[in-house]
Scaffold this motif. Structure first.
Motif, PDB file in Angstrom:
ATOM      1  N   GLY A  28       1.533  -5.528   7.741  1.00 35.06           N
ATOM      2  CA  GLY A  28       2.770  -6.495   8.915  1.00 35.06           C
ATOM      3  C   GLY A  28       4.151  -5.394   9.216  1.00 35.06           C
ATOM      4  N   ARG A  29       4.195  -5.072   7.782  1.00 35.26           N
ATOM      5  CA  ARG A  29       5.948  -4.160   7.927  1.00 35.26           C
ATOM      6  C   ARG A  29       5.693  -3.017   7.390  1.00 35.26           C
ATOM      7  NH1 ARG A  29       6.971  -9.031   5.185  1.00 35.26           N
ATOM      8  NH2 ARG A  29       7.910  -7.284   3.265  1.00 35.26           N
ATOM      9  N   ILE A  30       6.140  -1.899   7.897  1.00 34.04           N
ATOM     10  CA  ILE A  30       6.158  -0.749   7.174  1.00 34.04           C
ATOM     11  C   ILE A  30       7.540   0.148   7.109  1.00 34.04           C
ATOM     12  CG2 ILE A  30       5.935   0.574   9.974  1.00 34.04           C
ATOM     13  CD1 ILE A  30       3.613   1.745   8.919  1.00 34.04           C
ATOM     14  N   SER A  31       7.676   0.931   6.265  1.00 32.69           N
ATOM     15  CA  SER A  31       8.638   1.905   5.835  1.00 32.69           C
ATOM     16  C   SER A  31       8.217   3.777   6.374  1.00 32.69           C
ATOM     17  CB  SER A  31       9.855   1.591   5.058  1.00 32.69           C
ATOM     18  OG  SER A  31       8.747   1.549   3.632  1.00 32.69           O
ATOM     19  N   GLN A  32       8.732   4.431   5.109  1.00 35.74           N
ATOM     20  CA  GLN A  32       8.554   5.435   5.092  1.00 35.74           C
ATOM     21  C   GLN A  32       7.201   5.876   4.583  1.00 35.74           C
ATOM     22  OE1 GLN A  32      11.646   8.967   5.284  1.00 35.74           O
ATOM     23  NE2 GLN A  32      10.462  10.026   3.976  1.00 35.74           N
ATOM     24  N   GLU A  33       7.341   5.875   2.921  1.00 38.44           N
ATOM     25  CA  GLU A  33       6.091   5.538   2.530  1.00 38.44           C
ATOM     26  C   GLU A  33       5.073   4.359   2.090  1.00 38.44           C
ATOM     27  OE1 GLU A  33       8.867   6.549   1.449  1.00 38.44           O
ATOM     28  OE2 GLU A  33       9.056   9.289   1.321  1.00 38.44           O
ATOM     29  N   ILE A  64       0.817  -1.050   0.340  1.00 40.96           N
ATOM     30  CA  ILE A  64      -0.258  -0.058  -0.475  1.00 40.96           C
ATOM     31  C   ILE A  64       0.910   1.119  -0.044  1.00 40.96           C
ATOM     32  CG2 ILE A  64      -1.681  -0.927   0.820  1.00 40.96           C
ATOM     33  CD1 ILE A  64      -1.298   0.095   3.412  1.00 40.96           C
ATOM     34  N   ALA A  65       0.705   2.251  -0.430  1.00 40.44           N
ATOM     35  CA  ALA A  65       1.342   3.874  -0.494  1.00 40.44           C
ATOM     36  C   ALA A  65       0.810   4.796   0.213  1.00 40.44           C
ATOM     37  CB  ALA A  65       1.009   4.371  -1.767  1.00 40.44           C
ATOM     38  N   ALA A  66       1.168   3.754   1.337  1.00 43.77           N
ATOM     39  CA  ALA A  66       1.154   4.574   3.192  1.00 43.77           C
ATOM     40  C   ALA A  66       1.792   3.724   3.803  1.00 43.77           C
ATOM     41  CB  ALA A  66      -0.035   4.472   3.753  1.00 43.77           C
ATOM     42  N   GLY A  67       2.850   4.333   4.786  1.00 39.33           N
ATOM     43  CA  GLY A  67       3.990   4.040   4.990  1.00 39.33           C
ATOM     44  C   GLY A  67       4.137   4.363   6.773  1.00 39.33           C
ATOM     45  N   SER A  68       4.940   5.148   7.565  1.00 37.72           N
ATOM     46  CA  SER A  68       5.223   5.890   8.537  1.00 37.72           C
ATOM     47  C   SER A  68       4.862   7.008   8.996  1.00 37.72           C
ATOM     48  CB  SER A  68       6.254   5.760   9.292  1.00 37.72           C
ATOM     49  OG  SER A  68       7.016   6.189   8.495  1.00 37.72           O
ATOM     50  N   ILE A  69       4.962   7.723   7.757  1.00 37.27           N
ATOM     51  CA  ILE A  69       4.628   9.460   7.231  1.00 37.27           C
ATOM     52  C   ILE A  69       2.667   9.650   7.530  1.00 37.27           C
ATOM     53  CG2 ILE A  69       6.971  10.188   6.379  1.00 37.27           C
ATOM     54  CD1 ILE A  69       5.353  10.216   4.176  1.00 37.27           C
ATOM     55  N   VAL A  70       2.182   7.827   7.455  1.00 42.83           N
ATOM     56  CA  VAL A  70       0.611   8.275   7.306  1.00 42.83           C
ATOM     57  C   VAL A  70      -0.094   7.332   8.670  1.00 42.83           C
ATOM     58  CG1 VAL A  70      -1.475   6.938   6.137  1.00 42.83           C
ATOM     59  CG2 VAL A  70       0.953   8.223   4.803  1.00 42.83           C
ATOM     60  N   LEU A  71       0.382   6.375   8.918  1.00 45.41           N
ATOM     61  CA  LEU A  71      -0.073   5.306   9.603  1.00 45.41           C
ATOM     62  C   LEU A  71       0.787   5.588  10.893  1.00 45.41           C
ATOM     63  CD1 LEU A  71      -0.430   2.046   7.643  1.00 45.41           C
ATOM     64  CD2 LEU A  71      -2.301   3.529   8.955  1.00 45.41           C
ATOM     65  N   GLY A  72       1.871   6.044  10.935  1.00 37.83           N
ATOM     66  CA  GLY A  72       3.002   6.576  12.027  1.00 37.83           C
ATOM     67  C   GLY A  72       3.377   4.650  12.580  1.00 37.83           C
ATOM     68  N   ARG A  73       4.090   4.714  13.386  1.00 38.00           N
ATOM     69  CA  ARG A  73       5.108   3.747  13.852  1.00 38.00           C
ATOM     70  C   ARG A  73       4.652   3.281  15.357  1.00 38.00           C
ATOM     71  NH1 ARG A  73       9.188   1.093  11.165  1.00 38.00           N
ATOM     72  NH2 ARG A  73       9.948   2.658   9.030  1.00 38.00           N
ATOM     73  N   GLU A  74       4.088   3.149  15.826  1.00 41.24           N
ATOM     74  CA  GLU A  74       3.658   3.341  16.972  1.00 41.24           C
ATOM     75  C   GLU A  74       3.173   1.735  17.420  1.00 41.24           C
ATOM     76  OE1 GLU A  74       2.734   5.546  20.595  1.00 41.24           O
ATOM     77  OE2 GLU A  74       2.584   7.331  19.570  1.00 41.24           O
ATOM     78  N   ALA A  75       2.842   0.846  18.094  1.00 41.73           N
ATOM     79  CA  ALA A  75       3.024  -0.526  17.650  1.00 41.73           C
ATOM     80  C   ALA A  75       1.126  -0.641  18.809  1.00 41.73           C
ATOM     81  CB  ALA A  75       3.563  -1.435  18.437  1.00 41.73           C
TER      82      ALA A  75
END
Length: 476
Positions: free
Chosen positions: A409-414, A365-376
């Motif tokens: 399940g995994r995330i990076s910036q974008e 998906i075109a949505a990483g940490s800058i969209v969803l955040g990185r908090e677990a």
């Protein structure tokens, strides 16, 4: 010692609406209102006004029945529209807390409108006061009038700083709230610390400040997993605040005041898990009666107040706390804390598919940490849960149930990588370009990079249609 007095003229332009201009609300409504969610470009944040109204009403009804105060935190949403729902249309008391000067400045026009209607307005700047924030805060304090804007302190130097604020720039004595640390170790000092005593001594000799309340945020309450644990955290918060207040007032001598007209010191406790946990006290059980009795007893000497911020929209972190049961024990048809109480979803779009990448099917998906955040979230190993939408209800990954469905399940910036959890035979097939709605882990962070919310209303016909746009405030 530096002086923090300022003249009004040069500061009149240094406010958030000019420093951090927002997009045109009229243009946004022209662009979005009437569109279907499916037709909106992703990523976007969707708010269900029906869920938000329900969550806000439940909180206001609860504190009214318990006879305690409530202070709404605005940091999650940063909008005037949702602030009004948090306060309640008929309320004569407008008590708020904000995390940025920008939030306070953007609320100022509405707060002044409330004052013209005779409402009692009281707002707190929610961090220990910094010298650089004082000039802009002073402008708000002058506009709202004496006593309406309070500041946090947790070090004696904060009192010294405020004693240097010129009385012409900040009229009257400045209300201060002392941060008490009850275990979170974020801001605040413990009840029996020397630092708290030093603050009390500084305040007792201050000519520019006065004690308005004691405040705590029990952030580690996010680790609870049941209503019982959440209520124990609430009791720990309240008892810690009471202990801090008693020790503090002994030093200042304020506890000797017996005047019937003396204003009670406010004890403000919260974090959404503990604030929402008191909704369990409306049930007629022995445990509920004991907690209510404790609150009633402390409320005789102090003014007990709850505060919370994310409760109008909730998120996966709040769901994991189980601070309330999923359904009301007295009315099983009434949801208290389930997926149906999550009022914010993030619209994302499938960018690619990887059915044979490894042990689990994956999608991009075109949505990483800058969209969803990185908090677990402690309840599952992911960064968001894909809802059954466009179905109103249907199978999805449930950390306490099926554990079958798509999660981030995994995330990076974008980039965000969806992973299928559970049996392949049950897998929901995805297509490139397909829109999905994701429940984020932490709504406050997931909203921060968006300039506005698209608002739908599941209580009205056609719940897929955008009915409003709420512009979020920007800046600091």
């Amino acid at each position: 010692m530096a002086s923090y007095g300022v003249s009004q003229a040069p500061l009149s332009s240094l406010t958030a609406p000019l420093l951090y201009p927002s997009p045109s609300e009229a243009a946004l409504k022209l662009q979005y209102v009437g569109k279907k969610i499916q037709d909106v470009q992703a990523p976007a944040v969707i708010i269900d006004a029906a869920v938000v109204r329900r969550n806000c009403r439940l909180m206001l009804d609860t504190v009214q029945k318990l006879g305690v105060g409530f202070r709404a935190h605005v940091k999650t949403h940063k909008t005037t529209e949702l602030t009004k729902l948090q306060v309640g249309e008929d309320s004569q008391s407008v008590k708020l807390v904000a995390s940025t000067v920008s939030e306070i400045e953007n609320l100022l026009p509405w707060l002044l409108e409330c004052k013209t209607k005779g409402k009692d307005v009281n707002i707190l700047y929610g961090l220990p006061v910094s010298p650089s924030s004082i000039p802009r805060l002073a402008v708000v304090a002058r506009a709202l009038g004496e006593g309406a804007l309070g500041l946090f302190v947790d070090h004696p130097h904060h009192i010294k700083i405020l004693d240097q604020v010129d009385a012409t720039s900040w009229p009257g004595r400045i209300p201060v709230w002392v941060n008490i640390d009850v275990g979170s170790h974020r801001e605040g000092v413990s009840a029996r610390s020397k630092q708290l005593a030093d603050i009390a001594y500084s305040l007792s000799s201050s000519e520019r400040t006065h004690l308005a309340g004691m405040y705590t945020h029990m952030g580690h309450s996010y680790g609870v997993s049941s209503p019982e644990e959440a209520l124990k955290c609430m009791a720990t918060e309240l008892e810690g605040l009471e202990e801090g207040a008693i020790e503090f007032l002994k030093i200042t001598g304020a506890h000797e005041t017996k005047s019937a007209t003396a204003t009670k010191v406010t004890l403000s406790l919260g974090a959404t898990p503990t604030a929402t946990s008191v909704q369990n006290l409306l049930e007629d059980s022995e445990g509920a009666q004991q907690y209510r009795a404790m609150i009633d007893k402390i409320n005789q000497s102090f003014a007990v107040e709850l505060h919370a911020g994310v409760y109008p929209v909730m998120d996966m972190q709040q769901l994991a706390t189980r601070a309330r049961p999923a359904q009301s024990p007295s009315d099983p048809t009434k949801s208290l804390l389930s997926f149906s109480d999550l009022g914010m979803r993030t619209l994302v779009e499938v960018a690619s598919l990887y059915p044979d990448r490894g042990e689990k099917p994956e999608a991009l998906i075109a949505a990483g940490s800058i969209v969803l955040g990185r908090e677990a979230s402690k309840s599952y190993p992911g960064w968001g849960v894909v809802s059954p939408w466009p179905l109103q209800d249907g199978p999805h990954y449930d950390p306490e149930g099926s554990k079958t469905g798509w999660i981030v399940g995994r995330i990076s910036q974008e980039h965000g990588v969806l992973t299928w959890e559970g049996s392949r035979e049950q897998m929901r097939e995805l297509e490139i370009g397909e829109k999905l709605l994701v429940w984020p882990n932490h709504a406050c962070i997931a909203a921060v990079n968006f300039g506005w919310f698209l608002v739908v209303d599941s209580d009205k016909p056609d719940p897929e249609r955008v009915r409003d746009v709420w512009v979020r405030w920007r800046g600091w």
